[in-house]
Design a protein around this motif. Structure first.
Motif, mmCIF file in Angstrom:
data_model
loop_
_atom_site.group_PDB
_atom_site.id
_atom_site.type_symbol
_atom_site.label_atom_id
_atom_site.label_comp_id
_atom_site.label_asym_id
_atom_site.label_seq_id
_atom_site.Cartn_x
_atom_site.Cartn_y
_atom_site.Cartn_z
ATOM 1 N N LEU A 96 0.831 -1.211 0.000
ATOM 2 C CA LEU A 96 0.000 0.000 0.000
ATOM 3 C C LEU A 96 0.864 1.259 0.000
ATOM 4 O O LEU A 96 0.628 2.192 -0.773
ATOM 5 C CB LEU A 96 -0.921 -0.008 1.221
ATOM 6 C CG LEU A 96 -2.071 -1.022 1.194
ATOM 7 C CD1 LEU A 96 -2.716 -1.117 2.573
ATOM 8 C CD2 LEU A 96 -3.099 -0.628 0.142
ATOM 9 N N ALA A 97 1.880 1.276 0.876
ATOM 10 C CA ALA A 97 2.739 2.458 0.976
ATOM 11 C C ALA A 97 3.565 2.656 -0.290
ATOM 12 O O ALA A 97 3.672 3.777 -0.807
ATOM 13 C CB ALA A 97 3.654 2.333 2.198
ATOM 14 N N LEU A 98 4.148 1.576 -0.805
ATOM 15 C CA LEU A 98 4.985 1.694 -2.003
ATOM 16 C C LEU A 98 4.163 2.112 -3.218
ATOM 17 O O LEU A 98 4.581 2.986 -3.990
ATOM 18 C CB LEU A 98 5.686 0.369 -2.282
ATOM 19 C CG LEU A 98 6.524 0.325 -3.563
ATOM 20 C CD1 LEU A 98 7.643 1.359 -3.525
ATOM 21 C CD2 LEU A 98 7.091 -1.077 -3.797
ATOM 22 N N ASN A 99 3.001 1.500 -3.413
ATOM 23 C CA ASN A 99 2.170 1.851 -4.567
ATOM 24 C C ASN A 99 1.759 3.312 -4.548
ATOM 25 O O ASN A 99 1.743 3.983 -5.586
ATOM 26 C CB ASN A 99 0.922 0.956 -4.604
ATOM 27 C CG ASN A 99 1.244 -0.493 -4.904
ATOM 28 O OD1 ASN A 99 2.363 -0.828 -5.272
ATOM 29 N ND2 ASN A 99 0.271 -1.369 -4.732
ATOM 30 N N GLU A 100 1.426 3.807 -3.360
ATOM 31 C CA GLU A 100 1.046 5.221 -3.259
ATOM 32 C C GLU A 100 2.257 6.119 -3.461
ATOM 33 O O GLU A 100 2.172 7.183 -4.088
ATOM 34 C CB GLU A 100 0.414 5.480 -1.897
ATOM 35 C CG GLU A 100 -0.239 6.856 -1.757
ATOM 36 C CD GLU A 100 -1.376 7.078 -2.744
ATOM 37 O OE1 GLU A 100 -1.421 8.179 -3.345
ATOM 38 O OE2 GLU A 100 -2.199 6.168 -2.930
ATOM 39 N N THR A 109 13.937 6.300 -7.837
ATOM 40 C CA THR A 109 13.992 6.977 -6.547
ATOM 41 C C THR A 109 13.290 6.161 -5.475
ATOM 42 O O THR A 109 13.796 5.999 -4.360
ATOM 43 C CB THR A 109 13.339 8.368 -6.645
ATOM 44 O OG1 THR A 109 14.012 9.137 -7.637
ATOM 45 C CG2 THR A 109 13.397 9.093 -5.315
ATOM 46 N N ALA A 110 12.105 5.626 -5.798
ATOM 47 C CA ALA A 110 11.367 4.814 -4.829
ATOM 48 C C ALA A 110 12.182 3.589 -4.420
ATOM 49 O O ALA A 110 12.265 3.251 -3.240
ATOM 50 C CB ALA A 110 10.029 4.387 -5.422
ATOM 51 N N ALA A 111 12.797 2.912 -5.398
ATOM 52 C CA ALA A 111 13.598 1.725 -5.092
ATOM 53 C C ALA A 111 14.766 2.074 -4.178
ATOM 54 O O ALA A 111 15.092 1.321 -3.248
ATOM 55 C CB ALA A 111 14.111 1.103 -6.388
ATOM 56 N N MET A 112 15.397 3.214 -4.421
ATOM 57 C CA MET A 112 16.538 3.613 -3.600
ATOM 58 C C MET A 112 16.123 3.936 -2.170
ATOM 59 O O MET A 112 16.780 3.540 -1.206
ATOM 60 C CB MET A 112 17.243 4.795 -4.250
ATOM 61 C CG MET A 112 17.973 4.429 -5.529
ATOM 62 S SD MET A 112 18.773 5.853 -6.303
ATOM 63 C CE MET A 112 17.485 6.410 -7.416
ATOM 64 N N LEU A 113 15.015 4.650 -2.032
ATOM 65 C CA LEU A 113 14.560 5.032 -0.694
ATOM 66 C C LEU A 113 14.100 3.823 0.106
ATOM 67 O O LEU A 113 14.394 3.708 1.299
ATOM 68 C CB LEU A 113 13.427 6.056 -0.810
ATOM 69 C CG LEU A 113 13.840 7.443 -1.314
ATOM 70 C CD1 LEU A 113 12.612 8.285 -1.639
ATOM 71 C CD2 LEU A 113 14.702 8.150 -0.266
ATOM 72 N N VAL A 114 13.373 2.922 -0.531
ATOM 73 C CA VAL A 114 12.888 1.729 0.172
ATOM 74 C C VAL A 114 14.055 0.881 0.663
ATOM 75 O O VAL A 114 13.955 0.214 1.702
ATOM 76 C CB VAL A 114 11.967 0.902 -0.752
ATOM 77 C CG1 VAL A 114 11.750 -0.508 -0.203
ATOM 78 C CG2 VAL A 114 10.626 1.608 -0.926
ATOM 79 N N VAL A 166 8.091 9.980 2.656
ATOM 80 C CA VAL A 166 7.556 9.435 3.911
ATOM 81 C C VAL A 166 6.968 8.045 3.695
ATOM 82 O O VAL A 166 7.197 7.118 4.476
ATOM 83 C CB VAL A 166 6.487 10.385 4.495
ATOM 84 C CG1 VAL A 166 5.769 9.734 5.676
ATOM 85 C CG2 VAL A 166 7.132 11.700 4.934
ATOM 86 N N LEU A 167 6.211 7.889 2.620
ATOM 87 C CA LEU A 167 5.610 6.589 2.319
ATOM 88 C C LEU A 167 6.673 5.525 2.045
ATOM 89 O O LEU A 167 6.520 4.359 2.445
ATOM 90 C CB LEU A 167 4.673 6.715 1.116
ATOM 91 C CG LEU A 167 3.352 7.437 1.387
ATOM 92 C CD1 LEU A 167 2.659 7.777 0.083
ATOM 93 C CD2 LEU A 167 2.443 6.594 2.272
ATOM 94 N N CYS A 168 7.751 5.900 1.374
ATOM 95 C CA CYS A 168 8.843 4.951 1.130
ATOM 96 C C CYS A 168 9.509 4.515 2.431
ATOM 97 O O CYS A 168 9.892 3.351 2.585
ATOM 98 C CB CYS A 168 9.874 5.562 0.180
ATOM 99 S SG CYS A 168 9.379 5.540 -1.555
ATOM 100 N N VAL A 169 9.660 5.450 3.367
ATOM 101 C CA VAL A 169 10.239 5.105 4.671
ATOM 102 C C VAL A 169 9.314 4.149 5.420
ATOM 103 O O VAL A 169 9.765 3.172 6.038
ATOM 104 C CB VAL A 169 10.503 6.374 5.502
ATOM 105 C CG1 VAL A 169 10.921 6.012 6.924
ATOM 106 C CG2 VAL A 169 11.587 7.223 4.842
ATOM 107 N N ILE A 170 7.998 4.399 5.357
ATOM 108 C CA ILE A 170 7.036 3.484 5.981
ATOM 109 C C ILE A 170 7.145 2.100 5.349
ATOM 110 O O ILE A 170 7.139 1.074 6.041
ATOM 111 C CB ILE A 170 5.604 4.040 5.831
ATOM 112 C CG1 ILE A 170 5.438 5.301 6.682
ATOM 113 C CG2 ILE A 170 4.565 2.983 6.235
ATOM 114 C CD1 ILE A 170 4.126 6.026 6.456
ATOM 115 N N ALA A 171 7.263 2.071 4.015
ATOM 116 C CA ALA A 171 7.414 0.793 3.317
ATOM 117 C C ALA A 171 8.694 0.084 3.759
ATOM 118 O O ALA A 171 8.698 -1.135 3.975
ATOM 119 C CB ALA A 171 7.431 1.021 1.804
#
Length: 300
Positions: A96-100, A109-114, A166-171
């Protein structure tokens, strides 16, 4: 007898490394697929579709193994709490967090942060699972994390939307806790069974999005549907199974560091498939990530 024992260890390590490599490629491709689908299917419905279909595929795999009942065990009472935690956090909240997040950030960027998650996994496993902090793991983790930081300074868009970060950190946190709760289960239960149950639990968490999923799929074209099927069959069903297979044969900390290679592959795939072109600095960061992975997997 001794000859067999001597050859089993390298074979075991090779199988785990091969399974980890498959996981890395499939999970990297999922970032690109999610980014592509983000403009057509919203985060919750996409999570439900991915996990629901993934559960079906994994269930079918388990049914094919019915002729080998010795390898199938139903979880004991003590297994359910970590199993639910893994399913809710790693499969439910993570998706949910990653998709959003990927509706706001590019795939690389998302892959790096996660992938701050592997350091969290190494710390949690060192403390909670008693794996400790081997020197090569610490050094490899720091080198790979430096690579993530370097890549993060040179994204395709040049900026990161705050809520997406923030969502990536939650993920990432959900990912790390999920891995650490999964590891002890794999010493008692088959990897495919653990993955199927956790995926099913994650799908149940996402059931409230079912009506929206039906509405959005009615408007989707055939290619969108096939991308959803790909996400469920390969990064989810196959990718999480090969992950569990490898995790069962190595430490959680080492496996966590191995997936630092995911953002490297994700950046390259996003470049090829989505035109999100990385800078030379991003390639330098990728080299650091791979070096960190190599260091962390040394056994001497």
């Amino acid at each position: 007898m001794s000859v067999t024992t001597a050859t089993e260890a390298p074979a075991r390590i090779g199988l785990a490394a091969g399974a980890a490599a498959v996981t890395v490629v499939l999970w990297a491709s999922s970032f690109v697929a999610i980014r592509h689908l983000g403009s057509q299917i919203s985060a919750g419905p996409l999570s439900l579709a991915r996990l629901g279909l993934g559960s079906v595929f994994l269930g079918a795999l388990l049914l094919r193994r019915r002729q080998h009942p010795v390898v199938r065990r139903w979880p004991a009472g003590r297994d359910w709490l970590p199993l639910i935690a893994c399913g809710v956090l790693w499969f439910g909240v993570y998706n949910l967090a990653l998709n959003e997040a990927e509706r706001r950030l590019d795939a690389g960027t998302a892959a790096m942060l996660v992938h701050i998650a592997p350091l969290l996994i190494a710390v949690l496993a060192g403390i909670g699972l008693g794996e400790g902090f081997p020197r090569q793991l610490v050094i490899g983790g720091l080198v790979a994390f430096a690579g993530i930081v370097v890549i993060g300074t040179s994204t395709s868009s040049g900026r990161a939307e705050t809520w997406g970060v923030v969502l990536c950190v939650i993920a990432a946190i959900s990912y790390a806790v999920g891995v650490v709760t999964q590891k002890p289960l794999l010493s008692r239960l088959p990897a495919a069974e653990v993955t199927w149950l956790a995926c099913t639990i994650g799908a149940v968490v996402c059931l409230p999005y079912a009506p929206t999923l039906v509405d959005e799929l009615q408007l989707a074209d055939a290619s969108t549907v096939w991308w959803v099927v790909y996400l469920a069959a390969f990064p989810t069903a196959l990718g999480f199974t090969t992950w569990a297979f490898a995790l069962r044969r190595t430490s959680a900390g080492r496996m966590g560091i191995t997936v630092y290679a995911v953002p490297v592959v994700a950046v390259l795939l996003a470049w090829l498939a989505l035109g999100e072109t990385p800078t030379p600095l991003a390639f330098a960061g990728g080299a650091l990530c791979l070096a960190g992975v190599a260091i962390s997997r040394r056994t001497t």
